[in-house]
Scaffold this motif. Structure first.
Motif, PDB file in Angstrom:
ATOM      1  N   ALA A   1      55.534 -59.084  82.431  1.00  0.00           N
ATOM      2  CA  ALA A   1      54.680 -58.605  81.336  1.00  0.00           C
ATOM      3  C   ALA A   1      55.227 -59.047  79.988  1.00  0.00           C
ATOM      4  CB  ALA A   1      54.582 -57.080  81.397  1.00  0.00           C
ATOM      5  N   ARG A   2      56.535 -59.030  79.854  1.00  0.00           N
ATOM      6  CA  ARG A   2      57.139 -59.453  78.594  1.00  0.00           C
ATOM      7  C   ARG A   2      56.893 -60.943  78.368  1.00  0.00           C
ATOM      8  NH1 ARG A   2      62.116 -58.143  79.550  1.00  0.00           N
ATOM      9  NH2 ARG A   2      62.016 -56.012  78.747  1.00  0.00           N
ATOM     10  N   GLN A   3      57.030 -61.752  79.472  1.00  0.00           N
ATOM     11  CA  GLN A   3      56.838 -63.200  79.338  1.00  0.00           C
ATOM     12  C   GLN A   3      55.375 -63.549  79.086  1.00  0.00           C
ATOM     13  OE1 GLN A   3      58.415 -64.968  82.876  1.00  0.00           O
ATOM     14  NE2 GLN A   3      60.547 -64.395  82.441  1.00  0.00           N
ATOM     15  N   GLU A   4      54.464 -62.886  79.806  1.00  0.00           N
ATOM     16  CA  GLU A   4      53.056 -63.256  79.724  1.00  0.00           C
ATOM     17  C   GLU A   4      52.369 -62.659  78.499  1.00  0.00           C
ATOM     18  OE1 GLU A   4      51.414 -65.298  81.849  1.00  0.00           O
ATOM     19  OE2 GLU A   4      53.340 -65.679  82.839  1.00  0.00           O
ATOM     20  N   LEU A   5      52.709 -61.376  78.186  1.00  0.00           N
ATOM     21  CA  LEU A   5      51.965 -60.672  77.146  1.00  0.00           C
ATOM     22  C   LEU A   5      52.831 -60.196  75.992  1.00  0.00           C
ATOM     23  CD1 LEU A   5      49.744 -58.437  79.473  1.00  0.00           C
ATOM     24  CD2 LEU A   5      49.142 -60.641  78.478  1.00  0.00           C
ATOM     25  N   GLY A   6      54.124 -60.275  76.190  1.00  0.00           N
ATOM     26  CA  GLY A   6      55.028 -59.790  75.151  1.00  0.00           C
ATOM     27  C   GLY A   6      55.036 -58.285  75.037  1.00  0.00           C
ATOM     28  N   ILE A   7      54.785 -57.582  76.160  1.00  0.00           N
ATOM     29  CA  ILE A   7      54.742 -56.113  76.126  1.00  0.00           C
ATOM     30  C   ILE A   7      55.684 -55.543  77.177  1.00  0.00           C
ATOM     31  CG2 ILE A   7      52.331 -56.064  75.335  1.00  0.00           C
ATOM     32  CD1 ILE A   7      51.564 -55.339  78.229  1.00  0.00           C
TER      33      ILE A   7
ATOM     34  N   LEU B   1      55.637 -50.204  80.991  1.00  0.00           N
ATOM     35  CA  LEU B   1      55.649 -48.757  81.203  1.00  0.00           C
ATOM     36  C   LEU B   1      54.704 -48.055  80.234  1.00  0.00           C
ATOM     37  CD1 LEU B   1      59.421 -47.898  81.838  1.00  0.00           C
ATOM     38  CD2 LEU B   1      57.554 -47.825  83.479  1.00  0.00           C
ATOM     39  N   GLU B   2      53.991 -47.092  80.749  1.00  0.00           N
ATOM     40  CA  GLU B   2      53.028 -46.269  80.020  1.00  0.00           C
ATOM     41  C   GLU B   2      51.832 -47.066  79.513  1.00  0.00           C
ATOM     42  OE1 GLU B   2      54.512 -42.399  78.233  1.00  0.00           O
ATOM     43  OE2 GLU B   2      55.976 -43.835  77.456  1.00  0.00           O
ATOM     44  N   ARG B   3      51.665 -48.278  80.046  1.00  0.00           N
ATOM     45  CA  ARG B   3      50.464 -49.058  79.730  1.00  0.00           C
ATOM     46  C   ARG B   3      49.351 -48.689  80.710  1.00  0.00           C
ATOM     47  NH1 ARG B   3      50.427 -52.259  74.966  1.00  0.00           N
ATOM     48  NH2 ARG B   3      52.617 -52.579  74.420  1.00  0.00           N
ATOM     49  N   TYR B   4      48.101 -48.920  80.280  1.00  0.00           N
ATOM     50  CA  TYR B   4      46.958 -48.642  81.133  1.00  0.00           C
ATOM     51  C   TYR B   4      46.760 -49.803  82.101  1.00  0.00           C
ATOM     52  CZ  TYR B   4      42.250 -47.197  82.476  1.00  0.00           C
ATOM     53  OH  TYR B   4      41.148 -46.819  83.194  1.00  0.00           O
ATOM     54  N   ILE B   5      45.970 -49.564  83.129  1.00  0.00           N
ATOM     55  CA  ILE B   5      45.772 -50.529  84.204  1.00  0.00           C
ATOM     56  C   ILE B   5      45.269 -51.882  83.717  1.00  0.00           C
ATOM     57  CG2 ILE B   5      43.394 -49.837  84.730  1.00  0.00           C
ATOM     58  CD1 ILE B   5      44.126 -50.071  87.694  1.00  0.00           C
ATOM     59  N   THR B   6      44.578 -51.914  82.586  1.00  0.00           N
ATOM     60  CA  THR B   6      44.092 -53.200  82.064  1.00  0.00           C
ATOM     61  C   THR B   6      45.242 -54.141  81.747  1.00  0.00           C
ATOM     62  OG1 THR B   6      43.987 -52.177  79.883  1.00  0.00           O
ATOM     63  CG2 THR B   6      41.941 -52.254  81.144  1.00  0.00           C
ATOM     64  N   SER B   7      46.377 -53.568  81.332  1.00  0.00           N
ATOM     65  CA  SER B   7      47.544 -54.406  81.050  1.00  0.00           C
ATOM     66  C   SER B   7      48.051 -55.062  82.319  1.00  0.00           C
ATOM     67  CB  SER B   7      48.653 -53.552  80.415  1.00  0.00           C
ATOM     68  OG  SER B   7      48.209 -52.973  79.206  1.00  0.00           O
ATOM     69  N   ILE B   8      47.990 -54.309  83.437  1.00  0.00           N
ATOM     70  CA  ILE B   8      48.417 -54.866  84.720  1.00  0.00           C
ATOM     71  C   ILE B   8      47.516 -56.034  85.088  1.00  0.00           C
ATOM     72  CG2 ILE B   8      48.767 -54.361  87.170  1.00  0.00           C
ATOM     73  CD1 ILE B   8      49.087 -51.433  86.362  1.00  0.00           C
TER      74      ILE B   8
ATOM     75  N   ALA C   1      45.930 -57.986  83.210  1.00  0.00           N
ATOM     76  CA  ALA C   1      46.228 -59.155  82.379  1.00  0.00           C
ATOM     77  C   ALA C   1      47.437 -59.909  82.914  1.00  0.00           C
ATOM     78  CB  ALA C   1      46.468 -58.709  80.941  1.00  0.00           C
ATOM     79  N   VAL C   2      48.450 -59.181  83.374  1.00  0.00           N
ATOM     80  CA  VAL C   2      49.639 -59.833  83.920  1.00  0.00           C
ATOM     81  C   VAL C   2      49.282 -60.611  85.175  1.00  0.00           C
ATOM     82  CG1 VAL C   2      51.925 -59.454  84.910  1.00  0.00           C
ATOM     83  CG2 VAL C   2      51.185 -58.095  82.951  1.00  0.00           C
ATOM     84  N   LEU C   3      48.347 -60.045  85.960  1.00  0.00           N
ATOM     85  CA  LEU C   3      47.969 -60.662  87.222  1.00  0.00           C
ATOM     86  C   LEU C   3      46.899 -61.727  87.047  1.00  0.00           C
ATOM     87  CD1 LEU C   3      47.743 -57.417  89.401  1.00  0.00           C
ATOM     88  CD2 LEU C   3      49.679 -58.992  89.192  1.00  0.00           C
ATOM     89  N   GLY C   4      46.470 -61.948  85.832  1.00  0.00           N
ATOM     90  CA  GLY C   4      45.427 -62.942  85.604  1.00  0.00           C
ATOM     91  C   GLY C   4      44.078 -62.472  86.080  1.00  0.00           C
ATOM     92  N   LYS C   5      43.887 -61.161  86.169  1.00  0.00           N
ATOM     93  CA  LYS C   5      42.616 -60.601  86.618  1.00  0.00           C
ATOM     94  C   LYS C   5      41.925 -59.918  85.452  1.00  0.00           C
ATOM     95  CE  LYS C   5      41.075 -59.873  90.115  1.00  0.00           C
ATOM     96  NZ  LYS C   5      40.003 -60.559  90.874  1.00  0.00           N
ATOM     97  N   PRO C   6      40.612 -60.040  85.343  1.00  0.00           N
ATOM     98  CA  PRO C   6      39.885 -59.260  84.341  1.00  0.00           C
ATOM     99  C   PRO C   6      39.894 -57.788  84.730  1.00  0.00           C
ATOM    100  CG  PRO C   6      38.343 -60.371  85.793  1.00  0.00           C
ATOM    101  CD  PRO C   6      39.706 -60.889  86.153  1.00  0.00           C
ATOM    102  N   ALA C   7      39.903 -56.938  83.755  1.00  0.00           N
ATOM    103  CA  ALA C   7      39.926 -55.499  84.034  1.00  0.00           C
ATOM    104  C   ALA C   7      38.534 -55.020  84.406  1.00  0.00           C
ATOM    105  CB  ALA C   7      40.455 -54.753  82.811  1.00  0.00           C
ATOM    106  N   ASP C   8      37.978 -55.593  85.479  1.00  0.00           N
ATOM    107  CA  ASP C   8      36.624 -55.222  85.865  1.00  0.00           C
ATOM    108  C   ASP C   8      36.622 -53.904  86.637  1.00  0.00           C
ATOM    109  OD1 ASP C   8      37.422 -55.824  88.494  1.00  0.00           O
ATOM    110  OD2 ASP C   8      36.744 -57.900  88.288  1.00  0.00           O
ATOM    111  N   ASP C   9      35.432 -53.334  86.751  1.00  0.00           N
ATOM    112  CA  ASP C   9      35.295 -52.040  87.411  1.00  0.00           C
ATOM    113  C   ASP C   9      35.687 -52.110  88.882  1.00  0.00           C
ATOM    114  OD1 ASP C   9      34.469 -50.939  85.077  1.00  0.00           O
ATOM    115  OD2 ASP C   9      32.321 -51.167  85.502  1.00  0.00           O
ATOM    116  N   LYS C  10      35.405 -53.253  89.528  1.00  0.00           N
ATOM    117  CA  LYS C  10      35.692 -53.371  90.954  1.00  0.00           C
ATOM    118  C   LYS C  10      37.181 -53.260  91.226  1.00  0.00           C
ATOM    119  CE  LYS C  10      35.051 -56.428  94.933  1.00  0.00           C
ATOM    120  NZ  LYS C  10      34.546 -57.724  95.404  1.00  0.00           N
ATOM    121  N   PHE C  11      37.991 -53.930  90.404  1.00  0.00           N
ATOM    122  CA  PHE C  11      39.440 -53.902  90.591  1.00  0.00           C
ATOM    123  C   PHE C  11      39.986 -52.489  90.372  1.00  0.00           C
ATOM    124  CE2 PHE C  11      43.754 -54.638  88.712  1.00  0.00           C
ATOM    125  CZ  PHE C  11      44.371 -55.014  89.895  1.00  0.00           C
TER     126      PHE C  11
END
Length: 736
Positions: A47-53, A56-63, A65-75
């Motif tokens: 997360a630090r390398q990809e997003l600079g964050i 911990l205590e981040r919402y699922i959308t941050s995850i 982003a790290v995985l290269g997935k859009p934070a869509d409803d299905k995921f």
């Protein structure tokens, strides 16, 4: 710290909260709304390398982003909702994600109220997909009927599927230690088949985890585990994580064996950990999630096969043992004596229960069949069993577990025993002989305590697995649950037979009591009614005697008169005998000094031998009916005088003492005596013994005495030798 304390510390190691994960994967733990509560340090670095964050205590959308997935409803729905069916958590097939250009399986599980996301590589070190070969493997595994053959087939097929260097079936024994009972391996490797491993190798908390996670992979023992970052000081529960780090003790243990990668599949039978399919590789090896699931399927099929074979054996044993119980029931129904069941069914019982012998302790006597300990040893076990509240002993190490029983017959190590009824010592005991075994351990199981440079003790896995033999003595084969149940059923059959015979005796007793009362009434009636015609016969005979002048007629008339008088006397005594049974007892404290003195005075009036001496010694009082007691002592003292009067100096002694709870009188004479064969007959009605022509009597007096004694709850017995006098011993209950 003692060795026991150190071993206990090892057994309580919190391996479900190791604080690390294995290096080949990533881990995130979310709360129910998708906030990160824990994560592995390597994922945080991503997360630090990809997003600079910091993740911990981040919402699922941050995850996402790290995985290269859009934070869509299905995921999000997949992570938070889809795995719940009603109230039961149902993990789906892994969701494939991309991490730095590589496919990873995201595996979802629970950690209390949180969600665990394990990320493992999709790439595997297996060259072929085991799903393509699992069908054929299962067919080969289950082709045999015998369990051992199935196990041997299983290790061959598992090795063919996952291509590990060594595949073993590792079975847990009752005490927690394990044994290799089937093996397939690379040529050139030393066999471990038949080796035993101490329970400390896989402690209890590890066995509990194997019951929850059916597969466990350690990909590379040389990998450095990755720490878990958290927002609190509460460690993450990684019980369900597929990449949970391994205990350092276990890692050292594997290294000491030269193992680089380990994979295991649980064998669960009846919800208990029966054993493991243990797979060792001598180079690192990773198996992806789907391939592990295939192996888990094989383990589940094997578990079902083991359970089925166990159930078949239990069913067959049950049929065999039930046939023995039925045979016991038939024997008890056929025989009048309960102990006969041991001679009738002993062989069948010990054969079916794999025992060496059986003992029945019943009404103070032992009844034995087969090979059993000495009588005194068995009696000591009866006492031990009687002291137990549950009335049951199940032991396969008799000398060790019951040293207080003082069992000297050392060859017997197994005991299965139960009391028949509460508060009574009667019991059944089954014995097994000692089974002496040579157990082959993979190294000395006791040598696991080490010392550091400061002299402090610490747990260390064995660094030597050279075969180490131990002679195990003092054990027998373990008693199975069905064998225990069978003994209890045999107990119930014996108790049922005892109850049935008790009822039969009560019914018979009632019939005898009724018949006895009818006989008393009949005897009284007949005796009374016979007196009138006998009196008439005697009167007419006397009339003929007075009026006739012919000698022959007078002679015959005289005989009629004499016999009529004798018959009248006999009828009178029978009438008295019948009255004893009908008369109500009027118990009171009887002055025996006065009673016996009166009898003495009465006898001395008509004494034949003037040298007769009647000695009255102690005369303790008796609680009883004074009229009937007078009749008892008069009869016996008169008999003593009668059967000793032909002696030059007849002596009759009457002496009473108090013994325990009884008043005991001994009436002794120095007369002709009674031989042992006739002593049992003297209390019979109209029974006379000895030289009956030399002494008058009708054989009713002692029968009357016996009847009165019985009505008082007392006893009477004879001590006599022919030619050496007789002693009558009368025991009356002491008044409360």
């Amino acid at each position: 710290m003692s060795e026991v304390d150190i071993l206990d510390l090892c057994s309580r190691e919190p391996i479900h909260i190791p604080g690390h994960v294995q290096a080949h994967g990533y881990l995130i733990i979310l709360d129910s709304v998708g906030i990160v509560k824990y994560c592995s340090a390597n994922f945080n670095e991503l997360a630090r390398q990809e997003l600079g964050i910091e993740i911990l205590e981040r919402y699922i959308t941050s995850i996402s982003a790290v995985l290269g997935k859009p934070a869509d409803d299905k995921f999000i729905e997949y992570i938070i909702n889809l795995s719940w069916h009603g109230k039961e958590f149902k993990p789906h097939n892994p969701y494939v994600v991309n991490i730095k250009g590589h496919a990873y399986n995201m595996i979802l599980s629970l950690s209390g109220e949180y969600y665990i996301l394990d990320f493992e590589p999709e790439a595997s070190d297996l060259y072929t997909d085991p799903q393509n070969t699992v069908g054929a493997a299962l067919s080969q595994m289950l082709a045999a009927k015998e369990l051992q053959t199935i196990l041997e087939n299983t290790v061959i097929e598992i090795r063919r599927v996952i291509n590990y260097d060594r595949i073993m079936i590792y079975k847990f024994h009752d005490d927690g230690h394990g044994e290799v009972i089937a093996e397939d391996k690379q040529p050139g490797l030393e066999t471990w088949l038949g080796l035993h491993y101490p329970a400390s190798d896989i402690p209890q908390q590890a066995r509990e985890l194997y019951k929850k996670n059916y597969t466990r992979l350690i990909a590379n023992v040389d990998d450095v585990p990755v720490p878990i970052l958290a927002i609190s000081n509460i460690p993450a529960d990684l019980t369900n994580s597929s990449i949970r780090a391994v205990s350092p003790v276990h890692i050292t243990y594997l290294k000491n064996m030269g193992v680089q990668s380990s994979f295991s599949v649980s064998i669960i039978v009846d919800n208990e950990l029966w054993g493991l399919i243990a797979c060792h590789n001598y180079s690192p090896r990773f198996i992806n999630f789907r391939q592990r699931e295939t192996a888990k399927l094989i383990g589940q099929v094997l578990s079902s096969g083991v359970g089925l074979r166990n159930q078949e054996k239990i069913h067959q044993d049950h049929l065999t043992l039930q046939s023995v119980v039925m045979e016991v029931a038939r024997s008890l129904l056929k025989n009048n004596k309960i102990p006969d069941v041991i001679s009738d069914c002993g062989q069948g019982i010990i054969a079916a229960c794999k025992a060496s012998g059986i003992a029945l302790y019943f009404e103070g006597a032992l009844y034995l069949f087969g090979e059993v300990p000495d009588d005194q040893d068995i009696l000591s076990l009866v006492e031990e069993l009687n002291a137990r509240n549950d009335g049951l002993i199940v032991s396969q190490r008799l000398l060790e577990e019951l040293p207080q029983a003082q069992l000297n017959s050392g060859k017997f190590a197994g005991l299965l025993a139960c009391k028949l009824t509460e508060n009574i010592k009667d019991c059944v005991l089954l014995f097994r002989k000692e089974v002496s075994l040579t157990v082959k351990w993979a190294g000395d199981p006791a040598k696991i305590i080490r010392f550091d440079s400061n002299g402090n003790q610490y747990i260390s896995p064995r660094n030597s697995f050279d075969q180490w033999s131990q002679q195990v003595k003092g054990n027998s084969e373990k008693w199975s649950e069905i064998e225990i149940q069978t003994l209890l059923e045999i107990r119930d059959e014996i108790n049922f037979a005892i109850g049935r015979k008790t009822i039969e005796l009560r019914i018979l007793n009632e019939k005898l009591r009724d018949a006895y009362a009818e006989l008393d009434t009949f005897a009284h009636t007949v005796s009374h009614d016979l007196k009138t015609p006998i009196t008439a016969i005697k009167a007419f005979a006397e009339l003929i005697l007075r009026r006739s002048s012919e000698d022959e007629i007078r002679k015959m008339s005289g005989k009629i008169v004499d016999n009529s008088a004798r018959l009248s006397n006999m009828i009178g005594t029978v009438l008295e005998y019948a009255k004893v049974g009908q008369k109500l007892l009027n118990k009171e404290k009887v002055d025996m000094t006065s009673l016996i003195t009166e009898i003495k005075d009465q006898i001395l009036v008509g004494v034949v031998n003037k040298n007769l001496q009647i000695n009255i010694l102690q005369t303790p009082d008796i609680d009883g009916d004074p009229v009937l007691l007078f009749q008892v002592f008069l009869n016996i003292i008169e008999n003593a005088v009668k059967y000793s009067h032909k002696t030059g100096f007849p002596v009759v002694s009457i002496d009473g003492t108090i013994v325990a709870h009884d008043v005991v009188y001994r009436i002794t004479d120095n007369g002709v005596g009674i031989n042992s064969e006739e002593q049992a007959k003297v209390f019979g009605l109209f029974t006379r013994v000895g030289k009956i022509n030399e002494f008058e009597g009708n054989g009713v007096g002692l029968a009357t005495v016996k009847k009165i004694i019985n009505r008082h709850g007392a006893t009477i017995k004879i001590e006599s030798e022919e030619g050496n006098g007789t002693t009558f011993v009368l025991s009356f209950p002491l008044a409360g």
